[in-house]
Design a protein around this motif. Structure first.
Motif, PDB file in Angstrom:
ATOM      1  N   SER A  43      -2.987  -3.414  -4.922  1.00 34.76           N
ATOM      2  CA  SER A  43      -1.723  -2.882  -4.526  1.00 34.76           C
ATOM      3  C   SER A  43      -0.735  -3.948  -4.827  1.00 34.76           C
ATOM      4  CB  SER A  43      -1.701  -2.366  -3.187  1.00 34.76           C
ATOM      5  OG  SER A  43      -2.495  -1.335  -3.015  1.00 34.76           O
ATOM      6  N   ASN A  69     -12.525  -0.779  -3.416  1.00 35.90           N
ATOM      7  CA  ASN A  69     -12.331  -0.222  -1.967  1.00 35.90           C
ATOM      8  C   ASN A  69     -13.698  -0.299  -1.253  1.00 35.90           C
ATOM      9  OD1 ASN A  69      -9.893   1.684  -1.123  1.00 35.90           O
ATOM     10  ND2 ASN A  69      -9.988   1.519  -3.204  1.00 35.90           N
ATOM     11  N   ASN A 119      -5.407   4.068  -5.577  1.00 40.17           N
ATOM     12  CA  ASN A 119      -5.964   2.898  -4.634  1.00 40.17           C
ATOM     13  C   ASN A 119      -5.567   3.266  -2.937  1.00 40.17           C
ATOM     14  OD1 ASN A 119      -7.428   0.484  -4.008  1.00 40.17           O
ATOM     15  ND2 ASN A 119      -5.375  -0.416  -3.672  1.00 40.17           N
ATOM     16  N   ALA A 120      -4.036   3.610  -3.050  1.00 33.43           N
ATOM     17  CA  ALA A 120      -3.856   3.702  -1.476  1.00 33.43           C
ATOM     18  C   ALA A 120      -4.460   5.153  -1.052  1.00 33.43           C
ATOM     19  CB  ALA A 120      -2.227   3.766  -1.636  1.00 33.43           C
ATOM     20  N   ILE A 162       0.967  -1.224   0.032  1.00 32.92           N
ATOM     21  CA  ILE A 162      -0.091  -0.209  -0.128  1.00 32.92           C
ATOM     22  C   ILE A 162       1.059   1.370  -0.274  1.00 32.92           C
ATOM     23  CG2 ILE A 162      -1.593   1.397   1.366  1.00 32.92           C
ATOM     24  CD1 ILE A 162      -3.053  -1.189   2.410  1.00 32.92           C
ATOM     25  N   GLY A 163       2.036   1.375   0.817  1.00 32.98           N
ATOM     26  CA  GLY A 163       2.811   2.503   0.946  1.00 32.98           C
ATOM     27  C   GLY A 163       3.736   2.490  -0.115  1.00 32.98           C
ATOM     28  N   ALA A 188       1.648   3.555  -3.238  1.00 32.13           N
ATOM     29  CA  ALA A 188       1.230   4.981  -3.255  1.00 32.13           C
ATOM     30  C   ALA A 188       2.523   5.892  -3.348  1.00 32.13           C
ATOM     31  CB  ALA A 188       0.791   5.453  -1.608  1.00 32.13           C
ATOM     32  N   ALA A 232      -6.113  -4.201  -1.219  1.00 33.56           N
ATOM     33  CA  ALA A 232      -4.813  -4.544  -0.762  1.00 33.56           C
ATOM     34  C   ALA A 232      -4.246  -5.548  -2.054  1.00 33.56           C
ATOM     35  CB  ALA A 232      -4.645  -5.123   0.206  1.00 33.56           C
ATOM     36  N   THR A 257       0.038   6.646   3.950  1.00 28.19           N
ATOM     37  CA  THR A 257      -1.265   5.722   3.801  1.00 28.19           C
ATOM     38  C   THR A 257      -1.153   4.484   4.854  1.00 28.19           C
ATOM     39  OG1 THR A 257      -0.334   4.888   1.955  1.00 28.19           O
ATOM     40  CG2 THR A 257      -1.371   6.697   1.517  1.00 28.19           C
ATOM     41  N   ILE A 258       0.124   4.020   4.983  1.00 27.08           N
ATOM     42  CA  ILE A 258      -0.022   2.713   5.843  1.00 27.08           C
ATOM     43  C   ILE A 258      -0.517   2.828   7.057  1.00 27.08           C
ATOM     44  CG2 ILE A 258       1.687   1.409   6.729  1.00 27.08           C
ATOM     45  CD1 ILE A 258       3.674   2.004   4.646  1.00 27.08           C
TER      46      ILE A 258
END
Length: 482
Positions: free
Chosen positions: A179, A168, A329-330, A26-27, A30, A176, A246-247
């Motif tokens: 991602s 989402n 997404n993130a 995710i991070g 992003a 996830a 975002t994490i």
């Protein structure tokens, strides 16, 4: 004050399904996005070569690592959605807690429609150049702020945005998975650039270490020395590292039994991995051919691949088009969790605190951000340009406040369970605060190379005013302290 009380207050049916790898992707997704493909030539021009650009990105990552570690400590101790609002609320009060969350929302939410515009732009400028795909520019809708908006790129970009929105709405686990896939696609792009560089390039193409260039699509080198080139690139690296925040925003959806001590290092690890990614890509593209020739055309990363091999060009173009989905997404997930947290704190209408019982996703927040994201492709590439620096300021302001909150919590709540602590202790936290303050200074002090202009200040001030009007209207009732 017990962290258990905070977590009990936040409990609201969110699904516990994100692993350490999910948080990392995710991070990482992003942060990376598509900037490395579209702007690697600009970085070289600005810095005076690949080497100054590489040094700047390495320093930028190291500069932000303490901030990543601060988020790790806070999130491991208080793992709730939109936790930054809670951290600042507990330490500096309700108004500053709201302002921090509101500014981070400004730093995250606009990037969702921005990424949709990036997809539309690639379709318009690159894919439409193929004779078989000329139909992409067959129906022009209108021109907005000098940018042409075409029907079919807009429709396709909307399709990609709908995919992100749909996942989402299904919950953090479904998002996830996207991602994870995109991380693999980005790594494939990096490997492709490396292979081409090793096969056809030479390290000598990156020399001399510093030199000025002019009359390129990315402009002219204004720096007059190696140090000047490094600084010129360094001041804009925080924008390209934004995303590790975002994490923590989805921490409440961590899987049962997650090792929070290991989680603590994930934001910093995502930063370092992204820094390594940037360094490899700058080196690879800067050595395929002489970098002075490389930077002449627009989007040189794609132009040089088109010249070398059409298959490689198409492959990189596809990867570049998928790239914006990672940040979209993130930031979608992070922004909706921030709105959820503001709703729980009764800083936004209480409907924002609602969670879908089936998917565990924030309902109202998802609808609001879905509408914002779907507007993006209709705005044209020039509409949201002023928001890039504004988003950077919102992001780094929130990061700095996280540092201050972490420092104060060490004093006010020494017994708070902290599975992970910032490396270097108080010195590490102070380093994070100093890093944030320096970047903020570069953005607000007049005559700084990264200073906000009049339009950007107008947007920022308007956003803050609107936020406090909303707080007065809907947040007059103070929630019970955790």
């Amino acid at each position: 004050m017990s962290d258990k009380n905070t977590q009990a207050e936040a409990a609201g049916g969110m699904k516990k399904e994100l692993s350490l790898f999910n948080f990392f992707t995710i991070g990482f997704g992003a942060i990376i996005g598509t900037g490395w493909v579209l702007l690697v030539g600009n970085w070289m021009v600005m810095g005076g070569g690949p080497i100054p650009a590489m040094i700047a990105f390495a320093l930028g990552a190291l500069f932000l690592v303490p901030i990543g570690m601060v988020f790790g400590e806070l999130t491991a101790a208080i793992p709730i959605s939109g936790g930054i609002i809670e951290y600042v609320d507990r330490t500096y009060g309700r108004k500053l807690g709201f302002l921090t969350g509101w500014m981070l929302l400004l730093g995250n939410a606009p990037l969702c429609p921005w990424e949709a515009i990036a997809i539309s732009t690639l379709l318009t400028d690159r894919f439409a150049e193929f004779p078989a795909l000329a139909w992409l520019r067959s129906v022009k809708l209108y021109t907005l702020l000098g940018a042409d908006v075409y029907l079919w790129p807009t429709v396709i970009a909307l399709g990609f945005a709908v995919l992100v929105i749909f996942l989402n709405f299904r919950g953090a686990g479904a998002a996830a998975k996207l991602s994870s896939f995109l991380t693999k696609a980005l790594l494939a792009g990096m490997i492709l650039a490396m292979v081409i560089s090793f096969a056809t390039g030479s390290p000598s193409h990156a020399l001399p270490v510093f030199s000025q260039v002019s009359n390129t699509a990315g402009g002219d080198t204004t720096a007059t020395s190696l140090l000047g080139g490094i600084v010129a690139v360094l001041v804009m690296t925080p924008f390209f590292y934004a995303g590790f925040d975002t994490i923590p925003q989805q921490a409440e959806e961590a899987s049962e039994g997650l090792d929070w001590k290991k989680f603590g290092i994930i934001p910093a690890l995502a930063l370092l991995a992204s820094g390594g990614f940037y360094l490899i890509c700058i080196y690879a593209f800067g050595t395929i051919i002489d970098w002075h020739d490389f930077v002449i055309p627009a989007v040189p990363a794609l132009a040089v691949l088109e010249r070398i091999n059409l298959f490689f060009y198409i492959a990189m173009l596809i990867i570049a088009t998928l790239g914006p989905l990672g940040p979209m997404n993130a930031f979608f997930g992070a922004s909706t969790r921030l709105m959820l947290a503001l709703g729980r704190k009764q800083m936004l209408p209480e409907s924002f605190a609602q969670i879908d019982p089936q998917t565990g996703a924030p309902k109202t927040a998802n609808y609001v951000l879905a509408g914002l994201t779907l507007i993006g492709p209709f705005l044209g590439r020039n509409m949201l340009v002023p928001l890039t620096n504004v988003a950077s300021l919102g992001f780094i302001f929130a990061c700095t406040m996280a540092g201050f909150a972490c420092l104060k919590l060490r004093k006010t709540e020494p017994d708070l369970k902290r599975p992970y602590k910032v490396n270097g202790g108080m010195a590490g936290i102070l380093a994070a605060i100093c890093a944030g303050l320096i970047i903020i200074a570069l953005m607000v002090v007049p005559f700084s190379p990264a200073a906000l202009n009049t339009i950007e200040w107008a947007i920022t001030i308007s956003w803050v005013v609107v936020g406090f009007v909303i707080l007065l209207a809907f947040g007059s009732k103070k929630t019970t302290s955790a």
